[in-house]
Scaffold this motif. Structure first.
Motif, short mmCIF file in Angstrom:
data_model
loop_
_atom_site.label_atom_id
_atom_site.label_comp_id
_atom_site.label_asym_id
_atom_site.label_seq_id
_atom_site.Cartn_x
_atom_site.Cartn_y
_atom_site.Cartn_z
N GLY A 46 0.83 -1.07 0.04
CA GLY A 46 0.02 0.15 0.00
C GLY A 46 0.85 1.17 -0.19
N LEU A 47 0.20 2.51 0.07
CA LEU A 47 0.79 3.62 0.23
C LEU A 47 1.85 3.74 1.41
CD1 LEU A 47 1.37 6.46 -1.08
CD2 LEU A 47 -0.64 7.32 0.40
N HIS A 48 1.39 3.30 2.48
CA HIS A 48 2.41 3.36 3.74
C HIS A 48 3.56 2.52 3.40
CE1 HIS A 48 -0.27 -0.18 4.43
NE2 HIS A 48 0.70 -0.52 5.06
N LYS A 49 3.33 1.35 2.95
CA LYS A 49 4.50 0.59 2.74
C LYS A 49 5.41 1.15 1.89
CE LYS A 49 2.55 -4.04 3.83
NZ LYS A 49 2.25 -5.47 3.47
N SER A 50 4.81 1.65 0.70
CA SER A 50 5.67 2.43 -0.31
C SER A 50 6.64 3.58 0.29
CB SER A 50 5.07 2.80 -1.52
OG SER A 50 4.28 1.89 -2.08
N LEU A 51 6.00 4.44 1.23
CA LEU A 51 6.77 5.37 1.92
C LEU A 51 7.58 4.81 2.89
CD1 LEU A 51 3.51 7.96 2.80
CD2 LEU A 51 5.36 8.15 1.10
N LYS A 52 7.21 3.80 3.60
CA LYS A 52 8.32 3.13 4.38
C LYS A 52 9.47 2.55 3.62
CE LYS A 52 8.73 -0.62 7.74
NZ LYS A 52 8.05 -1.70 8.29
N GLN A 53 9.41 1.95 2.50
CA GLN A 53 10.45 1.48 1.79
C GLN A 53 11.32 2.74 1.39
OE1 GLN A 53 11.37 -1.54 1.41
NE2 GLN A 53 12.98 -1.03 -0.05
N LYS A 54 10.73 3.78 0.66
CA LYS A 54 11.34 4.92 0.37
C LYS A 54 12.25 5.54 1.17
CE LYS A 54 10.15 4.56 -4.01
NZ LYS A 54 11.21 4.06 -5.01
N PHE A 55 11.56 5.73 2.71
CA PHE A 55 12.27 6.15 3.80
C PHE A 55 13.57 5.26 4.02
CE2 PHE A 55 13.06 6.89 8.20
CZ PHE A 55 12.94 7.99 8.34
N ILE A 56 13.38 4.07 4.02
CA ILE A 56 14.59 3.40 4.32
C ILE A 56 15.82 3.25 3.06
CG2 ILE A 56 15.42 1.01 4.42
CD1 ILE A 56 12.40 0.13 5.70
N GLU A 57 15.22 3.55 2.01
CA GLU A 57 16.16 3.85 0.96
C GLU A 57 16.85 5.42 0.97
OE1 GLU A 57 14.01 3.47 -2.57
OE2 GLU A 57 13.80 1.22 -2.39
N GLY A 58 16.57 5.96 1.67
CA GLY A 58 17.08 7.51 2.01
C GLY A 58 18.24 7.47 2.75
N ASP A 59 18.97 8.39 2.80
CA ASP A 59 20.20 8.44 3.50
C ASP A 59 19.65 8.64 5.28
OD1 ASP A 59 22.52 8.48 4.98
OD2 ASP A 59 23.57 10.00 3.47
N ALA A 60 19.79 7.74 6.07
CA ALA A 60 19.44 7.79 7.38
C ALA A 60 20.26 9.16 8.14
CB ALA A 60 19.96 6.80 8.41
N ILE A 61 21.32 9.71 7.77
CA ILE A 61 21.66 10.94 8.15
C ILE A 61 20.61 11.89 8.16
CG2 ILE A 61 23.52 12.53 8.26
CD1 ILE A 61 25.46 10.13 7.57
N TRP A 62 20.09 12.05 7.10
CA TRP A 62 18.94 13.16 6.57
C TRP A 62 17.68 12.88 6.93
CZ3 TRP A 62 21.76 17.20 6.64
CH2 TRP A 62 23.27 16.97 6.28
N MET A 63 17.36 11.41 6.91
CA MET A 63 15.80 11.01 7.14
C MET A 63 15.63 11.18 8.46
SD MET A 63 14.45 10.57 4.29
CE MET A 63 14.33 9.98 2.52
N SER A 64 16.62 10.78 9.44
CA SER A 64 16.14 10.64 10.74
C SER A 64 15.89 12.40 11.41
CB SER A 64 17.44 10.39 11.55
OG SER A 64 17.81 8.90 11.14
N PRO A 65 16.56 13.40 11.08
CA PRO A 65 16.17 14.44 11.37
C PRO A 65 14.63 14.89 11.08
CG PRO A 65 18.13 14.66 10.73
CD PRO A 65 17.88 13.28 10.34
N VAL A 66 14.57 14.49 9.83
CA VAL A 66 13.01 14.78 9.45
C VAL A 66 11.82 13.97 10.16
CG1 VAL A 66 11.52 14.55 7.24
CG2 VAL A 66 13.66 15.20 6.93
N ALA A 67 12.33 12.79 10.46
CA ALA A 67 11.36 11.79 11.14
C ALA A 67 11.13 12.41 12.51
CB ALA A 67 11.77 10.54 11.32
#
Length: 271
Positions: free
Chosen positions: A64-85
């Motif tokens: 679903g949409l939530h799984k797609s967003l989760k997958q894309k979030f994991i594919e991004g760099d954790a250094i920059w995704m973590s502050p956004v989260a």
């Protein structure tokens, strides 16, 4: 609040309904195949092949949409995704806290004014103050402060109500500044990740000496994903922020209207 929870429930049901139905169909197919004995070795081999490929099909259909967003979030760099989260979590926490506080601050002002008027007729201003003391919400607190200055005249009561109303308004708007900060910070972090991703892409081009898509794909992907999630977080928090402003505006209007009615009651009993 009930409408918000209802909408969230509908979204959850729609999101998880497809995977559940797919799993149910798969279970029914498995039972039918188990009930019918295999006629030949080739049929058994085909059944095994179907069972082997079924999990992959389920995963593809159940995404679903939530799984797609989760997958894309994991594919991004954790250094920059973590502050956004982190910004999203803090912003939602403050928003939910404000929604609960403002919901508990709402008062039936007409009923409160009628109770104050009736108590004043029976037991004087002390009885009216007791009604305010036993009622929750900023309106009751403002009324209590105004009635406590009843002996000093109507003008003093009016100034007291206005002054203490400003204090209560400040309490209602508490933490809104932080939420607005997170709204501005989320896309800024996304754009920062974008710039860093572009720099990484150019670094790879410089190292390899080639501008092929495979060389720059990683950096470009990080750049785009951080921007997307930063904008999503900002939009979500903006919706909550505007909803909070609407609640505060409604409470402020109720306080102003009720304060005028309270002055009418004070004038009535001062004659």
């Amino acid at each position: 609040m009930k409408k918000v929870f209802a909408i969230l429930s509908i979204v959850a049901i729609c999101s998880y309904g497809i995977p559940v139905s797919v799993l149910a169909q798969r279970a029914a197919t498995t039972e039918e195949m188990a009930a019918t004995p295999a006629a030949t070795d080739s049929a058994a081999t085909q059944a095994v092949a179907v069972e082997t490929l079924a999990p992959a099909a389920d995963v593809e259909e159940g995404g679903g949409l939530h799984k797609s967003l989760k997958q894309k979030f994991i594919e991004g760099d954790a250094i920059w995704m973590s502050p956004v989260a982190l910004v999203l979590i803090l912003g939602l926490a403050l928003s939910i806290e404000r929604i609960i506080y403002l919901s508990l601050s709402s008062t039936n002002t007409k009923k409160l004014l009628n109770n104050i008027d009736a108590a004043w007729d029976k037991g004087g201003v002390e009885a009216a103050m007791e009604v305010c003391r036993n009622s929750r919400g900023p309106v009751a607190s403002i009324f209590y402060q105004g009635l406590s200055r009843h002996d000093e005249g109507v003008e003093v009561v009016e100034k007291t109500v206005a002054s203490y109303g400003g204090v209560q308004l400040g309490l209602l708007e508490k933490n809104l500044t932080w939420i607005s900060l997170f709204i501005a910070l989320a896309p800024s972090l996304g754009f920062l990740g974008t710039v860093v991703g572009m720099v990484q892409a150019f670094d790879k081009i410089q190292q390899v000496g080639d501008i092929s898509p495979t060389v720059v794909a990683g950096g470009m992907k990080v750049a785009l994903l951080t921007t997307i999630f930063g904008l999503i977080v900002a939009m979500v928090l903006q919706v909550f922020f505007n909803y909070l402003l609407t609640l505060i505006e409604g409470l402020t209007n109720d306080m102003e209207d009720a304060s005028i009615s309270l002055l009418d009651i004070v004038v009535k009993h001062s004659k």
